[in-house]
Enzyme design. Sequence first.
Site, PDB file in Angstrom:
ATOM      1  N   LYS A 198       2.294   9.788   8.694  1.00  0.00           N
ATOM      2  CA  LYS A 198       1.590   9.304   9.880  1.00  0.00           C
ATOM      3  C   LYS A 198       2.094   9.874  11.223  1.00  0.00           C
ATOM      4  O   LYS A 198       1.633  10.907  11.653  1.00  0.00           O
ATOM      5  CB  LYS A 198       1.591   7.778   9.907  1.00  0.00           C
ATOM      6  CG  LYS A 198       0.707   7.167   8.810  1.00  0.00           C
ATOM      7  CD  LYS A 198       0.487   5.706   9.058  1.00  0.00           C
ATOM      8  CE  LYS A 198      -0.282   4.994   7.947  1.00  0.00           C
ATOM      9  NZ  LYS A 198      -1.696   5.299   7.895  1.00  0.00           N
ATOM     10  N   ASP A 234       9.380   2.718   1.850  1.00  0.00           N
ATOM     11  CA  ASP A 234       8.147   3.395   2.266  1.00  0.00           C
ATOM     12  C   ASP A 234       7.952   3.129   3.753  1.00  0.00           C
ATOM     13  O   ASP A 234       7.537   2.045   4.164  1.00  0.00           O
ATOM     14  CB  ASP A 234       6.958   2.870   1.455  1.00  0.00           C
ATOM     15  CG  ASP A 234       5.635   3.547   1.857  1.00  0.00           C
ATOM     16  OD1 ASP A 234       5.577   4.141   2.960  1.00  0.00           O
ATOM     17  OD2 ASP A 234       4.668   3.464   1.087  1.00  0.00           O
ATOM     18  N   PHE A 278       0.872  -1.187   0.000  1.00  0.00           N
ATOM     19  CA  PHE A 278       0.000   0.000   0.000  1.00  0.00           C
ATOM     20  C   PHE A 278       0.901   1.225   0.000  1.00  0.00           C
ATOM     21  O   PHE A 278       1.758   1.373   0.859  1.00  0.00           O
ATOM     22  CB  PHE A 278      -0.921   0.020   1.224  1.00  0.00           C
ATOM     23  CG  PHE A 278      -1.946   1.117   1.140  1.00  0.00           C
ATOM     24  CD1 PHE A 278      -3.158   0.916   0.501  1.00  0.00           C
ATOM     25  CD2 PHE A 278      -1.685   2.372   1.666  1.00  0.00           C
ATOM     26  CE1 PHE A 278      -4.091   1.940   0.384  1.00  0.00           C
ATOM     27  CE2 PHE A 278      -2.610   3.401   1.563  1.00  0.00           C
ATOM     28  CZ  PHE A 278      -3.816   3.187   0.921  1.00  0.00           C
TER      29      PHE A 278
HETATM   30  C1  LIG Z   1       2.984   2.149   3.825  1.00  0.00           C
HETATM   31  C2  LIG Z   1       2.030   3.250   3.498  1.00  0.00           C
HETATM   32  N1  LIG Z   1       2.344   4.117   2.526  1.00  0.00           N
HETATM   33  C3  LIG Z   1       1.539   5.146   2.200  1.00  0.00           C
HETATM   34  C4  LIG Z   1       0.345   5.349   2.863  1.00  0.00           C
HETATM   35  C5  LIG Z   1      -0.544   6.501   2.478  1.00  0.00           C
HETATM   36  O1  LIG Z   1      -0.527   7.461   3.484  1.00  0.00           O
HETATM   37  P1  LIG Z   1      -1.648   8.600   3.541  1.00  0.00           P
HETATM   38  O2  LIG Z   1      -2.936   7.916   3.881  1.00  0.00           O
HETATM   39  O3  LIG Z   1      -1.172   9.532   4.611  1.00  0.00           O
HETATM   40  O4  LIG Z   1      -1.693   9.241   2.215  1.00  0.00           O
HETATM   41  C6  LIG Z   1      -0.021   4.471   3.890  1.00  0.00           C
HETATM   42  C7  LIG Z   1      -1.290   4.638   4.606  1.00  0.00           C
HETATM   43  O5  LIG Z   1      -1.776   3.782   5.297  1.00  0.00           O
HETATM   44  C8  LIG Z   1       0.843   3.398   4.221  1.00  0.00           C
HETATM   45  O6  LIG Z   1       0.545   2.530   5.186  1.00  0.00           O
END
Ligand SMILES: Cc1ncc(COP(=O)(O)O)c(C=O)c1O
Length: 424
Positions: A276, A247, A161
């Site tokens: 986050k 990420d 994700f």
């Molecule tokens: C690993 C990862 N990358 C990117 C995101 C996207 O973040 P945002 O919801 O702040 O755009 C998330 C959200 O859960 C995530 O867990």
Amino acid sequence: MSGTGEMAVPAGPGGEVGTGAASGSSPQPAGDREYLMTTYPDPPVTFVQGVGAYLIDVSGKRYLDFFSGIAVTSLGHAHPAVTEAISAQAARLSHVSNLFGNIQAAPLAAKIDALIGDGTPAGGRVFFANSGAEANECAIKLARKWGGGERWRIVSTTGSFHGRTLATWSATGKSEALEAFRPLPAGFEHIPYDDLEALKAAVPAGDVAGFIVEPIQGENGIVEPSPGYLAAARAVCAEAGVLFISDEVQSGLGRTGRWFGFQRSDLAPDIVTMAKALGNGFPIGACWARAEVADRFVPGDHGSTYGGQPLACAAAMATLKAMEEMNAPEKAASAGARLAEALEGVPGVVRVRGKGLLLGVVLDGDYSATAASLALARGLVVNPVRPETIRLSPPLVITDGEIDSGCEILAAAIGQARSDADGA
Ligand SMILES: Cc1ncc(COP(=O)(O)O)c(C=O)c1O
């Protein structure tokens, strides 16, 4: 819920302190939702206040928070230092745009660089964004700029994700979810997670700019790769001239027992994204890149009206300082070990996976949603991230007493959900 925990919890809006007793399953009022887009289901509970590891709903009922708003409020709700920093900065200067300087962004970038270097400068530069998806958008654009037109494809992993903008959604490894949004941006390929041979086959093509990977897949149910995979993947990328992008939006900032998930392996990424927990609830994201890569961006290539504004940076700086003071990674490691151990023997729990305070409780059937809603009724917030897996991401300030109370509630909820599932 037994005990009040170590933190003073204020009265609810009606004046009473919630008892944690089950309040039934009918959804609570959340205003007139008719005017909200239906991107999320109707919420079961509506919260009005949070203190430390506790949340309070509209009826005054109190909940222990083992979710932290998807691994965001790592210092707990209403952390005094973060609240103070936001209030003081809001009273002084919130926003000026990046067409002018502010005195908050550069020190925060230096702090992030030092955390990536695990205490010493890592030699990179930071772009500030407002979310995880935006941090990853920056990484993708930077990788393409670095690729100079020849290298432009991004390889990511199935089950991953990376966000919900069109590019980050295309990088996200959930092929069925992509269908409704075609045509998607070109140049995204998914290979199986934890499969080094697949990576070796994908990157020598010569047109791949970057490989983006989560050190632990959060939304996929807290899935960890085999030991050695990330370091080997990094070496494969280096050999092929492909940028290694970690990420860390979910795994970063202490939660897994290190400042960043990649630090659990012997490797140095080219790009690291985070969001986050960075603002403990104040929206902010960041994309770090080693200087040689970062310097491919020139003015006009990328930007954000809000990114790096004084208010968000003040919140993030206060968050990181408080995390350093409490030694957040060490706290996550020890609290996570206690939490995992307490749940390992619970009937219905097949295993507990993950690191630190990013844990997946794998059940012996597809009843995690029932277990989570029974836990909620008993005053504990958890997340059924997969049909058979409950995600636990409590604040890193969680106390031993709170861990024990939460585990008691969760064990009872799992027991009831399991027997309901058996009887069905
Ligand atoms: C690993 C990862 N990358 C990117 C995101 C996207 O973040 P945002 O919801 O702040 O755009 C998330 C959200 O859960 C995530 O867990």
